[in-house]
Design a protein around this motif. Structure first.
Motif, mmCIF file in Angstrom:
data_model
loop_
_atom_site.group_PDB
_atom_site.id
_atom_site.type_symbol
_atom_site.label_atom_id
_atom_site.label_comp_id
_atom_site.label_asym_id
_atom_site.label_seq_id
_atom_site.Cartn_x
_atom_site.Cartn_y
_atom_site.Cartn_z
ATOM 1 N N ALA A 73 -12.560 -5.627 6.941
ATOM 2 C CA ALA A 73 -11.653 -4.227 8.478
ATOM 3 C C ALA A 73 -12.244 -3.440 7.611
ATOM 4 O O ALA A 73 -12.985 -2.721 6.473
ATOM 5 C CB ALA A 73 -10.202 -4.353 8.109
ATOM 6 N N GLU A 74 -13.106 -2.391 9.518
ATOM 7 C CA GLU A 74 -13.627 -1.123 8.425
ATOM 8 C C GLU A 74 -12.443 -0.195 8.286
ATOM 9 O O GLU A 74 -11.889 -0.109 9.378
ATOM 10 C CB GLU A 74 -14.291 -1.270 9.766
ATOM 11 N N ALA A 75 -12.531 -0.008 7.188
ATOM 12 C CA ALA A 75 -11.362 1.217 6.530
ATOM 13 C C ALA A 75 -12.229 1.987 5.334
ATOM 14 O O ALA A 75 -12.780 1.546 4.465
ATOM 15 C CB ALA A 75 -10.317 0.777 5.482
ATOM 16 N N LEU A 76 -11.295 3.046 5.448
ATOM 17 C CA LEU A 76 -12.102 3.897 4.366
ATOM 18 C C LEU A 76 -10.762 3.928 3.198
ATOM 19 O O LEU A 76 -9.159 4.975 3.642
ATOM 20 C CB LEU A 76 -11.669 5.488 4.435
ATOM 21 N N PRO A 77 -11.121 3.837 2.115
ATOM 22 C CA PRO A 77 -9.986 3.834 0.845
ATOM 23 C C PRO A 77 -9.806 4.935 -0.019
ATOM 24 O O PRO A 77 -11.227 5.989 0.333
ATOM 25 C CB PRO A 77 -10.681 2.684 -0.321
ATOM 26 N N LEU A 78 -8.508 5.936 0.302
ATOM 27 C CA LEU A 78 -8.373 7.017 -0.508
ATOM 28 C C LEU A 78 -7.318 6.484 -1.262
ATOM 29 O O LEU A 78 -6.885 5.836 -1.347
ATOM 30 C CB LEU A 78 -7.576 7.662 1.219
ATOM 31 N N ASP A 79 -7.236 8.208 -2.354
ATOM 32 C CA ASP A 79 -6.383 8.357 -3.206
ATOM 33 C C ASP A 79 -5.414 9.617 -2.744
ATOM 34 O O ASP A 79 -6.248 10.522 -2.080
ATOM 35 C CB ASP A 79 -7.400 9.049 -4.847
ATOM 36 N N LEU A 80 -4.303 8.776 -2.937
ATOM 37 C CA LEU A 80 -3.756 10.855 -2.860
ATOM 38 C C LEU A 80 -3.060 10.770 -4.240
ATOM 39 O O LEU A 80 -2.393 10.019 -5.111
ATOM 40 C CB LEU A 80 -2.120 9.838 -1.741
ATOM 41 N N ARG A 81 -2.609 12.381 -4.395
ATOM 42 C CA ARG A 81 -2.138 12.895 -5.853
ATOM 43 C C ARG A 81 -1.331 13.277 -5.220
ATOM 44 O O ARG A 81 -1.197 15.081 -4.195
ATOM 45 C CB ARG A 81 -3.301 13.545 -6.007
ATOM 46 N N PHE A 82 0.389 13.210 -5.169
ATOM 47 C CA PHE A 82 1.292 13.537 -4.895
ATOM 48 C C PHE A 82 1.608 14.269 -6.479
ATOM 49 O O PHE A 82 2.121 14.443 -7.731
ATOM 50 C CB PHE A 82 2.400 13.010 -4.476
ATOM 51 N N LEU A 155 -0.292 9.394 -8.544
ATOM 52 C CA LEU A 155 -1.829 9.175 -7.609
ATOM 53 C C LEU A 155 -0.603 7.814 -6.845
ATOM 54 O O LEU A 155 -0.790 6.433 -7.718
ATOM 55 C CB LEU A 155 -2.751 8.892 -8.686
ATOM 56 N N VAL A 156 -1.261 7.672 -5.660
ATOM 57 C CA VAL A 156 -1.212 6.465 -4.914
ATOM 58 C C VAL A 156 -2.332 5.935 -4.242
ATOM 59 O O VAL A 156 -2.942 6.259 -3.899
ATOM 60 C CB VAL A 156 -0.121 6.731 -3.743
ATOM 61 N N SER A 157 -3.134 4.713 -4.687
ATOM 62 C CA SER A 157 -4.525 4.669 -4.483
ATOM 63 C C SER A 157 -4.528 2.946 -4.877
ATOM 64 O O SER A 157 -3.520 2.234 -5.150
ATOM 65 C CB SER A 157 -4.956 5.012 -5.138
ATOM 66 N N PRO A 158 -5.095 2.784 -3.851
ATOM 67 C CA PRO A 158 -5.859 2.787 -2.599
ATOM 68 C C PRO A 158 -4.677 2.784 -1.901
ATOM 69 O O PRO A 158 -3.898 1.623 -1.590
ATOM 70 C CB PRO A 158 -7.506 1.829 -2.085
ATOM 71 N N VAL A 159 -4.861 3.535 -0.505
ATOM 72 C CA VAL A 159 -4.400 4.148 0.970
ATOM 73 C C VAL A 159 -6.029 3.687 1.862
ATOM 74 O O VAL A 159 -6.287 5.107 2.097
ATOM 75 C CB VAL A 159 -3.423 5.375 1.038
ATOM 76 N N TYR A 160 -5.566 2.655 2.379
ATOM 77 C CA TYR A 160 -6.624 2.659 3.839
ATOM 78 C C TYR A 160 -6.467 3.075 4.895
ATOM 79 O O TYR A 160 -5.414 2.913 5.355
ATOM 80 C CB TYR A 160 -6.832 0.723 3.294
ATOM 81 N N VAL A 161 -7.404 4.004 5.459
ATOM 82 C CA VAL A 161 -7.139 4.336 6.643
ATOM 83 C C VAL A 161 -8.333 3.428 7.701
ATOM 84 O O VAL A 161 -9.460 3.559 7.595
ATOM 85 C CB VAL A 161 -6.911 5.928 6.428
ATOM 86 N N ALA A 162 -7.823 2.743 8.786
ATOM 87 C CA ALA A 162 -8.372 2.306 9.402
ATOM 88 C C ALA A 162 -9.394 2.883 10.181
ATOM 89 O O ALA A 162 -8.719 3.716 10.741
ATOM 90 C CB ALA A 162 -8.292 0.918 10.120
ATOM 91 N N LEU A 163 -10.631 2.474 10.851
ATOM 92 C CA LEU A 163 -11.743 3.259 11.335
ATOM 93 C C LEU A 163 -11.057 2.958 12.771
ATOM 94 O O LEU A 163 -10.224 1.688 13.133
ATOM 95 C CB LEU A 163 -12.888 3.158 11.220
ATOM 96 N N ALA A 164 -11.250 3.906 14.258
ATOM 97 C CA ALA A 164 -10.426 3.241 15.425
ATOM 98 C C ALA A 164 -11.455 2.965 15.213
ATOM 99 O O ALA A 164 -12.613 2.270 15.776
ATOM 100 C CB ALA A 164 -10.322 5.111 15.665
#
Length: 192
Positions: A73-82, A155-164
């Protein structure tokens, strides 16, 4: 793994924390006027690309059947800091909670007991992140209307955001070739 992955992860944390402390959790900057009577705020203050996973292949199930093969899957892995910040509840009656540290303890306990998020297409790990006081001061410095509250960073990781998905037009049903002669372009004789 869709465009709403960040929102899904945030909502899951909010629900989990609300269940742990037995009260609603405010999502947003920890400003007293906005938080009102809630005991805990959850503020997403930093989103960054996960450098370790950025160039790795991300495989997902092609369907709900566990026997089907995984597909890339084409997706961008993100790190979210809360930033989790606690507030003292000074309401009347038995609902009043003068000890915000108990609230923080309940939040930490809940996130430690269940350190993963598995909702829909979001599968991430939730871990406390050590943040020096200097870094926390910088975060609070970004909030001029807020005074410091006891806080922790998660830290919440990885959260993948798919490419449109790429837009594709209707399939070609028929091709038509039109024969013709190519002509030389006309040259303006005035300029020569």
């Amino acid at each position: 793994m869709s465009a709403d992955a960040i929102a899904v992860a945030t909502a899951e944390l909010q629900d989990r924390l609300a269940a742990a402390i037995g009260a609603p959790v405010y999502v947003g900057p920890p400003i007293v006027d906005d938080v009102v009577d809630r005991k805990l705020s959850l503020f997403l203050f930093h989103v960054v690309v996960n450098q370790a996973l950025r160039n790795e292949r991300h495989l997902v199930a092609s369907s709900n059947d566990p026997h089907d093969p995984l597909v890339e899957a084409e997706a961008l892995p993100l790190d979210l800091r809360f930033l989790l910040s606690v507030f003292r509840s000074n309401g009347p009656g038995p609902a009043a909670d003068p000890d915000e540290l108990v609230t923080l303890g309940l939040a930490v306990q809940a996130l430690h007991a269940s350190p993963t998020i598995n909702v829909g297409s979001v599968a991430a790990r939730v871990t406390p992140e050590p943040y020096p006081m200097e870094e926390l001061s910088r975060i609070w410095g970004l909030l001029p209307r807020a005074s410091y509250r006891t806080s922790m960073v998660y830290l919440v990781s990885p959260v993948y955001v798919a490419l449109a998905p790429a837009f594709s037009g209707a399939p070609v049903r028929r091709r038509t070739l039109r024969p013709g002669a190519l002509s030389e372009p006309e040259i303006d004789a005035v300029g020569s």
